[in-house]
Design an enzyme around this catalytic site. Structure first.
Site, PDB file in Angstrom:
ATOM      1  N   GLU A   1      39.155  41.571  36.235  1.00 56.80           N
ATOM      2  CA  GLU A   1      38.624  40.235  35.919  1.00 56.80           C
ATOM      3  C   GLU A   1      38.491  39.359  37.162  1.00 56.80           C
ATOM      4  O   GLU A   1      37.575  38.554  37.256  1.00 56.80           O
ATOM      5  CB  GLU A   1      39.536  39.539  34.903  1.00 56.80           C
ATOM      6  CG  GLU A   1      39.495  40.180  33.530  1.00 56.80           C
ATOM      7  CD  GLU A   1      40.448  39.511  32.548  1.00 56.80           C
ATOM      8  OE1 GLU A   1      41.063  38.483  32.908  1.00 56.80           O
ATOM      9  OE2 GLU A   1      40.584  40.026  31.436  1.00 56.80           O
ATOM     10  N   VAL A   2      39.441  39.480  38.061  1.00 55.79           N
ATOM     11  CA  VAL A   2      39.425  38.617  39.254  1.00 55.79           C
ATOM     12  C   VAL A   2      39.109  39.487  40.469  1.00 55.79           C
ATOM     13  O   VAL A   2      39.883  40.400  40.801  1.00 55.79           O
ATOM     14  CB  VAL A   2      40.784  37.908  39.441  1.00 55.79           C
ATOM     15  CG1 VAL A   2      40.741  37.020  40.683  1.00 55.79           C
ATOM     16  CG2 VAL A   2      41.130  37.082  38.202  1.00 55.79           C
TER      17      VAL A   2
ATOM     18  N   ASN B   1      43.771  47.040  38.918  1.00 56.38           N
ATOM     19  CA  ASN B   1      42.463  47.290  38.311  1.00 56.38           C
ATOM     20  C   ASN B   1      41.387  47.077  39.364  1.00 56.38           C
ATOM     21  O   ASN B   1      41.381  46.056  40.057  1.00 56.38           O
ATOM     22  CB  ASN B   1      42.236  46.332  37.136  1.00 56.38           C
ATOM     23  CG  ASN B   1      43.222  46.582  36.005  1.00 56.38           C
ATOM     24  OD1 ASN B   1      43.448  47.720  35.623  1.00 56.38           O
ATOM     25  ND2 ASN B   1      43.823  45.526  35.477  1.00 56.38           N
TER      26      ASN B   1
ATOM     27  N   HIS C   1      49.442  44.152  39.761  1.00 55.79           N
ATOM     28  CA  HIS C   1      50.319  43.607  38.735  1.00 55.79           C
ATOM     29  C   HIS C   1      51.665  44.322  38.850  1.00 55.79           C
ATOM     30  O   HIS C   1      51.701  45.559  38.889  1.00 55.79           O
ATOM     31  CB  HIS C   1      49.781  43.901  37.330  1.00 55.79           C
ATOM     32  CG  HIS C   1      48.437  43.323  37.030  1.00 55.79           C
ATOM     33  ND1 HIS C   1      48.252  42.235  36.193  1.00 55.79           N
ATOM     34  CD2 HIS C   1      47.186  43.687  37.435  1.00 55.79           C
ATOM     35  CE1 HIS C   1      46.963  41.968  36.087  1.00 55.79           C
ATOM     36  NE2 HIS C   1      46.297  42.834  36.824  1.00 55.79           N
TER      37      HIS C   1
ATOM     38  N   HIS D   1      44.496  42.719  43.765  1.00 55.41           N
ATOM     39  CA  HIS D   1      45.835  42.340  43.321  1.00 55.41           C
ATOM     40  C   HIS D   1      46.513  43.522  42.664  1.00 55.41           C
ATOM     41  O   HIS D   1      45.867  44.399  42.091  1.00 55.41           O
ATOM     42  CB  HIS D   1      45.794  41.157  42.353  1.00 55.41           C
ATOM     43  CG  HIS D   1      44.859  41.321  41.192  1.00 55.41           C
ATOM     44  ND1 HIS D   1      43.503  41.139  41.307  1.00 55.41           N
ATOM     45  CD2 HIS D   1      45.085  41.650  39.897  1.00 55.41           C
ATOM     46  CE1 HIS D   1      42.929  41.346  40.139  1.00 55.41           C
ATOM     47  NE2 HIS D   1      43.860  41.668  39.259  1.00 55.41           N
TER      48      HIS D   1
ATOM     49  N   ARG E   1      53.440  34.308  39.530  1.00 53.27           N
ATOM     50  CA  ARG E   1      53.507  34.750  38.137  1.00 53.27           C
ATOM     51  C   ARG E   1      52.125  34.681  37.484  1.00 53.27           C
ATOM     52  O   ARG E   1      51.372  33.730  37.699  1.00 53.27           O
ATOM     53  CB  ARG E   1      54.530  33.913  37.361  1.00 53.27           C
ATOM     54  CG  ARG E   1      55.950  34.228  37.841  1.00 53.27           C
ATOM     55  CD  ARG E   1      57.027  33.785  36.874  1.00 53.27           C
ATOM     56  NE  ARG E   1      58.327  34.224  37.351  1.00 53.27           N
ATOM     57  CZ  ARG E   1      58.916  35.377  37.015  1.00 53.27           C
ATOM     58  NH1 ARG E   1      58.342  36.197  36.153  1.00 53.27           N
ATOM     59  NH2 ARG E   1      60.094  35.704  37.519  1.00 53.27           N
ATOM     60  N   ASP E   2      51.836  35.718  36.679  1.00 51.58           N
ATOM     61  CA  ASP E   2      50.572  35.754  35.943  1.00 51.58           C
ATOM     62  C   ASP E   2      50.564  34.628  34.907  1.00 51.58           C
ATOM     63  O   ASP E   2      51.562  34.366  34.241  1.00 51.58           O
ATOM     64  CB  ASP E   2      50.412  37.120  35.252  1.00 51.58           C
ATOM     65  CG  ASP E   2      48.988  37.359  34.794  1.00 51.58           C
ATOM     66  OD1 ASP E   2      48.317  38.233  35.370  1.00 51.58           O
ATOM     67  OD2 ASP E   2      48.545  36.667  33.849  1.00 51.58           O
ATOM     68  N   ILE E   3      49.422  33.986  34.749  1.00 46.56           N
ATOM     69  CA  ILE E   3      49.317  32.851  33.827  1.00 46.56           C
ATOM     70  C   ILE E   3      49.399  33.302  32.361  1.00 46.56           C
ATOM     71  O   ILE E   3      49.774  32.512  31.494  1.00 46.56           O
ATOM     72  CB  ILE E   3      48.006  32.065  34.122  1.00 46.56           C
ATOM     73  CG1 ILE E   3      48.114  30.642  33.604  1.00 46.56           C
ATOM     74  CG2 ILE E   3      46.788  32.773  33.577  1.00 46.56           C
ATOM     75  CD1 ILE E   3      47.032  29.716  34.150  1.00 46.56           C
TER      76      ILE E   3
HETATM   77  P1  5GP Z   1      42.718  41.835  36.311  1.00 43.17           P
HETATM   78  O1  5GP Z   1      42.139  42.098  34.967  1.00 43.17           O
HETATM   79  O2  5GP Z   1      41.669  41.300  37.256  1.00 43.17           O
HETATM   80  O3  5GP Z   1      43.473  43.009  36.853  1.00 43.17           O
HETATM   81  O4  5GP Z   1      43.822  40.719  36.113  1.00 43.17           O
HETATM   82  C1  5GP Z   1      43.664  39.387  36.428  1.00 43.17           C
HETATM   83  C2  5GP Z   1      44.920  38.665  36.008  1.00 43.17           C
HETATM   84  O5  5GP Z   1      44.892  37.361  36.545  1.00 43.17           O
HETATM   85  C3  5GP Z   1      45.102  38.513  34.490  1.00 43.17           C
HETATM   86  O6  5GP Z   1      46.336  39.133  34.103  1.00 43.17           O
HETATM   87  C4  5GP Z   1      45.118  37.002  34.283  1.00 43.17           C
HETATM   88  O7  5GP Z   1      46.046  36.587  33.290  1.00 43.17           O
HETATM   89  C5  5GP Z   1      45.487  36.466  35.642  1.00 43.17           C
HETATM   90  N1  5GP Z   1      44.939  35.160  35.938  1.00 43.17           N
HETATM   91  C6  5GP Z   1      43.674  34.726  35.758  1.00 43.17           C
HETATM   92  N2  5GP Z   1      43.527  33.456  36.175  1.00 43.17           N
HETATM   93  C7  5GP Z   1      44.746  33.078  36.633  1.00 43.17           C
HETATM   94  C8  5GP Z   1      45.226  31.861  37.217  1.00 43.17           C
HETATM   95  O8  5GP Z   1      44.517  30.868  37.378  1.00 43.17           O
HETATM   96  N3  5GP Z   1      46.532  31.837  37.586  1.00 43.17           N
HETATM   97  C9  5GP Z   1      47.357  32.916  37.419  1.00 43.17           C
HETATM   98  N4  5GP Z   1      48.622  32.790  37.817  1.00 43.17           N
HETATM   99  N5  5GP Z   1      46.940  34.078  36.897  1.00 43.17           N
HETATM  100  C10 5GP Z   1      45.639  34.150  36.495  1.00 43.17           C
END
Ligand code: 5GP
Length: 126
Positions: free
Chosen positions: A105-106, A97, A112, A110, A34-36
């Site tokens: 961001e990460v 993304n 979503h 991944h 699950r997303d945080i």
């Molecule tokens: P992006 O913008 O890279 O597509 O999305 C990264 C997602 O990772 C964001 O929705 C963010 O809330 C989630 N996220 C970031 N850090 C963590 C974490 O430590 N644990 C979890 N479960 N989700 C995270």
């Protein structure tokens, strides 16, 4: 094309067990958790266990076994969330993304999986 991967990203740390996560499903090659900061009632991230930075990196360089496992995992998540349109669920949206313009961001690939409420149109006008 040479793809780079930084193993200090937060999802790599989750895969190594260095930080906790709310796991929904784990398979041989994938992890779903699950997303945080959930954007919908059900907001699950599906990641490959391998070191892939972006969707294109994964799609072009992962093994067939990894790709099949990942795709099946997304399907099983939709099933577990009760989101499958074919069984009366409300449906879901997948987003991956990749890179700067998408505001990734990460830097670990991944997808979503968003479900649990009407999601509106996919993009706002620029
Ligand atoms: P992006 O913008 O890279 O597509 O999305 C990264 C997602 O990772 C964001 O929705 C963010 O809330 C989630 N996220 C970031 N850090 C963590 C974490 O430590 N644990 C979890 N479960 N989700 C995270």
């Amino acid at each position: 094309m040479a793809f780079a991967y930084d193993d200090q990203n937060i999802f790599a740390k989750i895969l190594r067990g260095e930080i906790p996560n709310d796991t929904v499903l784990e398979t041989d090659h994938s992890l779903a958790f699950r997303d945080i900061h959930p954007q919908t009632p059900d907001h699950v991230l599906v990641i490959p266990k391998g070191p892939y930075a972006t969707y294109d990196h994964f799609a072009l360089e992962a093994s067939d076994a990894e790709i099949v496992d990942f795709t099946r995992t997304v399907g099983r998540i939709a099933e577990m969330l009760g989101a499958q349109p074919s069984t009366g669920g409300g449906g879901f949206r997948m987003i991956s993304n990749a890179g700067e313009d998408a505001i990734q961001e990460v830097p670990h690939m991944h997808v979503h999986v968003l479900a649990g409420r009407p999601l509106g149109r996919i993009l706002q006008p620029a």
